[in-house]
Design a protein around this motif. Structure first.
Motif, PDB file in Angstrom:
ATOM      1  N   ASN B 222      14.656   7.897  70.010  1.00  0.00           N
ATOM      2  CA  ASN B 222      15.505   6.918  70.682  1.00  0.00           C
ATOM      3  C   ASN B 222      14.716   6.033  71.620  1.00  0.00           C
ATOM      4  O   ASN B 222      14.956   4.839  71.708  1.00  0.00           O
ATOM      5  CB  ASN B 222      16.608   7.623  71.469  1.00  0.00           C
ATOM      6  N   LEU B 223      13.763   6.654  72.317  1.00  0.00           N
ATOM      7  CA  LEU B 223      12.947   5.860  73.226  1.00  0.00           C
ATOM      8  C   LEU B 223      12.159   4.826  72.434  1.00  0.00           C
ATOM      9  O   LEU B 223      11.994   3.693  72.865  1.00  0.00           O
ATOM     10  CB  LEU B 223      12.000   6.771  74.014  1.00  0.00           C
ATOM     11  N   GLN B 224      11.723   5.248  71.251  1.00  0.00           N
ATOM     12  CA  GLN B 224      10.957   4.313  70.430  1.00  0.00           C
ATOM     13  C   GLN B 224      11.830   3.187  69.913  1.00  0.00           C
ATOM     14  O   GLN B 224      11.410   2.039  69.861  1.00  0.00           O
ATOM     15  CB  GLN B 224      10.323   5.056  69.262  1.00  0.00           C
ATOM     16  N   SER B 231       7.790  -4.744  68.189  1.00  0.00           N
ATOM     17  CA  SER B 231       6.681  -4.120  67.462  1.00  0.00           C
ATOM     18  C   SER B 231       5.736  -5.210  66.963  1.00  0.00           C
ATOM     19  O   SER B 231       6.073  -6.380  66.930  1.00  0.00           O
ATOM     20  CB  SER B 231       7.219  -3.307  66.293  1.00  0.00           C
ATOM     21  N   GLN B 232       4.576  -4.785  66.570  1.00  0.00           N
ATOM     22  CA  GLN B 232       3.530  -5.723  66.165  1.00  0.00           C
ATOM     23  C   GLN B 232       3.140  -5.487  64.713  1.00  0.00           C
ATOM     24  O   GLN B 232       3.213  -4.348  64.242  1.00  0.00           O
ATOM     25  CB  GLN B 232       2.290  -5.496  67.025  1.00  0.00           C
ATOM     26  N   VAL B 233       2.712  -6.551  64.022  1.00  0.00           N
ATOM     27  CA  VAL B 233       2.196  -6.375  62.667  1.00  0.00           C
ATOM     28  C   VAL B 233       0.720  -6.738  62.684  1.00  0.00           C
ATOM     29  O   VAL B 233       0.320  -7.742  63.277  1.00  0.00           O
ATOM     30  CB  VAL B 233       2.946  -7.279  61.667  1.00  0.00           C
ATOM     31  N   ILE B 234      -0.077  -5.875  62.097  1.00  0.00           N
ATOM     32  CA  ILE B 234      -1.514  -6.128  62.024  1.00  0.00           C
ATOM     33  C   ILE B 234      -1.856  -6.459  60.564  1.00  0.00           C
ATOM     34  O   ILE B 234      -1.475  -5.712  59.659  1.00  0.00           O
ATOM     35  CB  ILE B 234      -2.318  -4.879  62.437  1.00  0.00           C
ATOM     36  N   ALA B 235      -2.559  -7.563  60.341  1.00  0.00           N
ATOM     37  CA  ALA B 235      -2.974  -7.916  58.981  1.00  0.00           C
ATOM     38  C   ALA B 235      -4.443  -8.294  58.997  1.00  0.00           C
ATOM     39  O   ALA B 235      -4.885  -9.039  59.879  1.00  0.00           O
ATOM     40  CB  ALA B 235      -2.141  -9.076  58.461  1.00  0.00           C
ATOM     41  N   GLU B 236      -5.209  -7.748  58.064  1.00  0.00           N
ATOM     42  CA  GLU B 236      -6.608  -8.155  57.959  1.00  0.00           C
ATOM     43  C   GLU B 236      -6.779  -8.930  56.656  1.00  0.00           C
ATOM     44  O   GLU B 236      -6.590  -8.385  55.569  1.00  0.00           O
ATOM     45  CB  GLU B 236      -7.539  -6.948  58.014  1.00  0.00           C
ATOM     46  N   ILE B 237      -7.127 -10.201  56.792  1.00  0.00           N
ATOM     47  CA  ILE B 237      -7.126 -11.097  55.650  1.00  0.00           C
ATOM     48  C   ILE B 237      -8.465 -11.846  55.604  1.00  0.00           C
ATOM     49  O   ILE B 237      -8.985 -12.266  56.659  1.00  0.00           O
ATOM     50  CB  ILE B 237      -5.986 -12.130  55.782  1.00  0.00           C
ATOM     51  N   ARG B 280       6.486  -8.201  57.088  1.00  0.00           N
ATOM     52  CA  ARG B 280       5.418  -7.798  56.172  1.00  0.00           C
ATOM     53  C   ARG B 280       5.584  -8.352  54.750  1.00  0.00           C
ATOM     54  O   ARG B 280       4.611  -8.857  54.178  1.00  0.00           O
ATOM     55  CB  ARG B 280       5.285  -6.275  56.159  1.00  0.00           C
ATOM     56  N   PRO B 281       6.809  -8.295  54.165  1.00  0.00           N
ATOM     57  CA  PRO B 281       6.930  -8.821  52.804  1.00  0.00           C
ATOM     58  C   PRO B 281       6.552 -10.305  52.719  1.00  0.00           C
ATOM     59  O   PRO B 281       5.852 -10.719  51.801  1.00  0.00           O
ATOM     60  CB  PRO B 281       8.419  -8.638  52.492  1.00  0.00           C
ATOM     61  N   GLN B 282       6.986 -11.063  53.731  1.00  0.00           N
ATOM     62  CA  GLN B 282       6.653 -12.488  53.716  1.00  0.00           C
ATOM     63  C   GLN B 282       5.147 -12.713  53.787  1.00  0.00           C
ATOM     64  O   GLN B 282       4.600 -13.542  53.065  1.00  0.00           O
ATOM     65  CB  GLN B 282       7.321 -13.197  54.897  1.00  0.00           C
ATOM     66  N   ILE B 283       4.512 -11.964  54.677  1.00  0.00           N
ATOM     67  CA  ILE B 283       3.069 -12.132  54.815  1.00  0.00           C
ATOM     68  C   ILE B 283       2.375 -11.830  53.491  1.00  0.00           C
ATOM     69  O   ILE B 283       1.516 -12.581  53.032  1.00  0.00           O
ATOM     70  CB  ILE B 283       2.521 -11.215  55.937  1.00  0.00           C
ATOM     71  N   PHE B 284       2.825 -10.756  52.863  1.00  0.00           N
ATOM     72  CA  PHE B 284       2.208 -10.368  51.606  1.00  0.00           C
ATOM     73  C   PHE B 284       2.368 -11.489  50.569  1.00  0.00           C
ATOM     74  O   PHE B 284       1.418 -11.876  49.886  1.00  0.00           O
ATOM     75  CB  PHE B 284       2.828  -9.076  51.079  1.00  0.00           C
ATOM     76  N   ARG B 299       2.581  -2.129  60.383  1.00  0.00           N
ATOM     77  CA  ARG B 299       3.405  -2.414  61.541  1.00  0.00           C
ATOM     78  C   ARG B 299       3.160  -1.306  62.552  1.00  0.00           C
ATOM     79  O   ARG B 299       3.346  -0.127  62.241  1.00  0.00           O
ATOM     80  CB  ARG B 299       4.870  -2.447  61.164  1.00  0.00           C
ATOM     81  N   SER B 300       2.710  -1.678  63.716  1.00  0.00           N
ATOM     82  CA  SER B 300       2.477  -0.634  64.714  1.00  0.00           C
ATOM     83  C   SER B 300       3.767  -0.404  65.486  1.00  0.00           C
ATOM     84  O   SER B 300       4.320  -1.316  66.080  1.00  0.00           O
ATOM     85  CB  SER B 300       1.358  -1.057  65.664  1.00  0.00           C
ATOM     86  N   ARG B 301       4.233   0.822  65.407  1.00  0.00           N
ATOM     87  CA  ARG B 301       5.403   1.149  66.213  1.00  0.00           C
ATOM     88  C   ARG B 301       4.914   1.429  67.614  1.00  0.00           C
ATOM     89  O   ARG B 301       3.835   1.972  67.792  1.00  0.00           O
ATOM     90  CB  ARG B 301       6.085   2.399  65.635  1.00  0.00           C
ATOM     91  N   PHE B 302       5.731   1.084  68.572  1.00  0.00           N
ATOM     92  CA  PHE B 302       5.292   1.413  69.917  1.00  0.00           C
ATOM     93  C   PHE B 302       5.296   2.933  70.073  1.00  0.00           C
ATOM     94  O   PHE B 302       6.274   3.587  69.725  1.00  0.00           O
ATOM     95  CB  PHE B 302       6.210   0.784  70.955  1.00  0.00           C
ATOM     96  N   SER B 303       4.208   3.447  70.535  1.00  0.00           N
ATOM     97  CA  SER B 303       4.167   4.894  70.713  1.00  0.00           C
ATOM     98  C   SER B 303       4.787   5.210  72.073  1.00  0.00           C
ATOM     99  O   SER B 303       5.027   4.325  72.885  1.00  0.00           O
ATOM    100  CB  SER B 303       2.727   5.372  70.683  1.00  0.00           C
TER     101      SER B 303
END
Lengths: 250, 320
Positions: B222-224, B231-237, B280-284, B299-303
Motif C-alpha cells: 500500500n505504501l508503494q 514511478s520512473q521508466v529507464i530505457a537504454e537506447i 513502456r509499450p509506446q517507447i518500444f 519501470r522502477s517502482r519506488f522502493s
C-alpha cells in the motif's frame, strides 16, 4: 528458586571459565602461604598460649586478602553484564530483581568461601606436625570460619553495590576497594582510640572489625558483631536492589 | 481481554532527561502478524521495544501485551515474549547448548521439557553443527542465530527482535530473514530495522517511526501504491542524443526526461511519465519504428527506501 540456582551456577562458572577465579585463588593462597611461613617462624620462639587461628589472624594477611579480593570478586557481577548488554536479556526473563541480586551475591560469597578453603589445609598440616591435639579444635575453626563468612558477606555486599553503580568494572573495583578500605580504616581508628573517650569511641567501637574478627579467631562469637555484620550485609544488598530497580523509576 | 490483538500501545510516551524518545504513539499488532518498525537511528525503535519487553517503564501511556499490562503484570508479559536486544548480547564464554539451556532454565523451563526445547531450537535455527562450540568462536551469523534461538526457546507468543540482521553478510542476512519468515507461522513477530529491503521482504505491515512519532503505518504494498504515481521508466537506447531528446519532447505522456551517456553508442534515459501512466509499450513501438537498438526497458517502482526518505525528510525539501 530454580532460576536463582541456575543463576548462581552460571555466576560461579563465570569465575572458573575465565582466568579471574584461578588468579584470585592463587593470589589468596600465596598470601595464606606467606602468613603460614610467618606463623611457623613465630612458633619457633617461645611457646604461646594463643590458639592457632588467632596466630594466623595476627599475621595481618587476612585483611590484605579480604580487602584486595573483595573488589576483584565482585567487580564483574553487574558491571560486566551491563557493559556487554546481557543485563538486558537477563532482566527481560521472568526473574525478579531480588533473585538476580541475591544470586549474584550468593555466588560471590560461595566463591569467596572456596578461596578460604586452603587455610584449612595450612592448619591441617600444622596439626600433623605438632603433638598438640587441641590445635584442630572444631569450635575454634568453626568460629573463625563464621567470622570469615560474615565479614565476607559485608565485603561482598559492598562490592555488589559498587558493581551495580557502574558499567565499568574498573570503576566498580575502585569503588568497592575504597568502601572496603574506609571500613578498614574506621576499624583501625577504633582500635587506636583510647577507651572511654565519649560517644565517638562508642560509635566507632561498633566498626571495630579488626577487634571483632580477632574475637572470632579466638573462638568468641559475639552476637553484637554478628548482628552488625548481618545487618550491614542486608543494608548493602537492599541498596544494590534499589540501584537495580532504579532503571524502572520515572 | 481481546484475543485478536497481541500488542496494544496507546499514547505511549518515553522521556529521558532532556529529550523525548517516543512521543505519544499508539498502534496495535494482531496475532500472527509480522510487523516492522522502521526508522533512522534514534527514532525511538529500541526504546519502544525495551518498553514492550518490560525492561523499562513508559513515562506515560499504556502498553498491553497479550492483554497484560507491561508495568503491573511484567512477569506475565515476560513469560510470553522472546526478546532479542540490539547487538544481540550473549555470554561469549559459554557453549551454545549450555547457553541455551541456561536461558531456558531462567525462563522457567525444566527437566525433560527444557532439553526438548533446546534441541528443538538448535535444530530450528540450524545450530546443530556448532552446538558444542564456544559462542566467542562463532561467526556473527551463527551468533545472531543463537540470539534468535534464545528468543524462541520458551515458545513465546510474541517475538521482539531489535535489528536482527545488523552487521551480517548478505548470505547470513538471507538465512536470518528466512528464519524470521518461518517463525511467523506460529508467532507474532515485531522486528525493528533501518534496512528497508528487510521490511519489504519479511513484514506484513510497516510502522515508520521518526523522531518518536509514527509517520506512516500500512502494508509495504500500500505504501508503494501511494508512491507509484511518480514511478520512473529507464530505457537504454543506441541513438544520437539529439534525436532522443527530440523524441521525448514530442511524447505528451512524458513529463520529464534525463539523458546520460552509457557505454558504447547507448544513452540511458530516465523518463518520468505524467500521472503514472505506463509508457513502456509506446517507447518500444517508437524505438522499433526508428530501427534503433534498445537493450533495457524497465519501470522502477519506488522502493520503501524512497517512501521512507520522503516521509522522514525535513519539510520543504521535496524533489522529483
Amino acid at each position: 528458586m530454580r532460576a536463582y540456582l541456575t543463576l548462581i551456577r552460571r555466576e560461579l562458572a563465570g569465575f572458573f571459565v575465565s582466568l579471574t577465579g584461578y588468579i584470585i585463588i592463587a593470589a589468596a593462597v600465596f598470601l595464606m602461604g606467606l602468613s603460614f611461613v610467618m606463623l611457623l617462624t613465630k612458633l619457633q620462639g617461645d611457646p604461646t598460649p594463643l590458639p592457632i587461628t588467632q596466630l594466623f589472624y595476627s599475621t595481618d594477611c587476612f585483611w590484605l586478602i579480604l580487602i584486595l579480593a573483595a573488589p576483584v570478586i565482585t567487580m564483574r557481577l553487574f558491571a560486566l553484564e551491563r557493559h556487554t548488554g546481557t543485563f538486558e536479556t537477563l532482566m527481560t526473563t521472568p526473574i525478579s530483581d531480588l533473585q538476580v541480586v541475591l544470586a549474584k551475591f550468593s555466588a560471590a560469597l560461595i566463591f569467596y568461601m572456596l578461596m578460604w578453603l586452603p587455610l584449612l589445609g595450612c592448619i591441617f598440616i600444622l596439626s600433623r606436625y605438632t603433638n598438640n591435639p587441641g590445635i584442630m579444635d572444631t569450635g575454634l575453626l568453626g568460629s573463625t570460619f563464621l567470622g570469615i563468612f560474615l565479614l565476607g558477606g559485608v565485603f561482598m555486599s559492598l562490592g555488589c553495590f559498587a558493581s551495580a553503580l557502574s558499567r565499568s568494572q574498573i570503576i566498580a573495583a575502585m569503588l568497592s576497594l575504597s568502601f572496603g578500605f574506609t571500613l578498614f580504616v574506621l576499624s583501625f581508628l577504633a582500635s587506636q582510640l583510647p577507651v572511654n573517650n565519649g560517644w565517638q569511641t562508642e560509635v566507632l567501637s561498633h566498626f571495630a572489625l579488626i577487634d571483632q574478627m580477632n574475637d572470632f579467631a579466638r573462638g568468641v562469637v559475639d552476637t553484637r558483631s554478628v548482628v552488625f555484620y548481618v545487618s550491614t550485609t542486608v543494608l548493602f544488598l537492599f541498596l544494590t536492589l534499589r540501584v537495580v530497580e532504579s532503571r524502572r523509576w520515572n | 481481554m481481546s484475543n485478536e490483538s497481541m500488542i496494544e500501545v496507546s499514547n505511549l510516551t518515553k522521556r529521558y532527561a532532556g529529550h523525548t524518545a517516543v512521543s505519544n504513539i499508539s498502534f496495535t499488532v494482531g496475532r500472527g502478524e509480522i510487523v516492522g518498525l522502521l526508522g533512522t537511528n534514534g527514532a525511538g525503535k529500541s526504546t519502544t521495544m525495551r518498553i514492550l519487553s518490560c525492561y523499562m517503564p513508559a513515562t506515560s501511556g499504556t502498553v498491553r501485551v497479550a492483554g497484560f499490562d507491561v508495568f503491573t503484570q511484567a512477569d506475565e508479559v515476560r513469560r510470553r515474549i522472546g526478546y532479542m536486544p540490539e547487538n544481540n548480547p550473549l555470554h561469549p564464554e559459554m557453549r551454545v547448548r549450555e547457553y541455551l539451556k541456561f536461558r531456558a532454565r531462567l525462563k522457567g523451563l525444566s527437566g525433560k521439557h527444557c532439553r526438548e526445547r533446546v534441541d528443538k531450537v538448535i535444530e530450528q535455527c540450524a545450530l546443530t553443527d556448532v552446538s558444542r562450540k564456544i559462542i566467542a568462536h562463532l561467526s556473527k551469523g551463527y551468533r545472531q542465530r543463537v540470539g534468535l534461538a534464545d528468543a524462541l526457546v520458551h515458545e513465546p507468543e510474541l517475538i521482539i527482535l531489535d535489528e536482527p540482521t545488523i552487521g551480517l553478510d548478505p548470505n547470513q542476512i538471507r538465512s536470518v530473514r528466512q528464519l524470521i519468515k518461518d517463525l511467523a507461522k506460529n508467532h507474532t513477530v515485531l522486528i525493528s530495522t533501518h534496512i528497508l529491503p528487510e521490511v519489504e521482504m519479511t513484514c506484513s505491515r510497516v510502522l515508520i517511526l521518526h523522531e518518536g512519532k509514527i509517520l506512516a503505518a500500512d502494508t509495504p504494498d500500500n505504501l508503494q501504491k501511494l508512491m507509484s504515481n511518480s514511478s520512473q521508466v529507464i530505457a537504454e537506447i543506441a541513438a544520437p542524443r539529439a534525436e532522443l531528446e527530440q523524441l521525448w519532447e514530442q511524447m505528451p505522456e512524458i513529463e520529464y526526461s534525463d539523458i546520460s551517456p552509457a557505454e558504447g553508442d547507448f544513452h540511458r534515459c530516465a523518463l518520468t511519465p505524467r500521472n503514472g501512466t505506463d509508457v513502456r509499450p509506446q517507447i518500444f513501438a517508437m524505438v522499433q519504428q526508428r530501427g534503433w537498438i534498445m537493450r533495457e526497458l524497465t519501470r522502477s517502482r519506488f522502493s520503501l527506501e524512497d517512501i521512507y526518505v520522503r516521509v522522514t525528510r525535513p519539510n520543504g525539501e521535496e524533489e522529483g
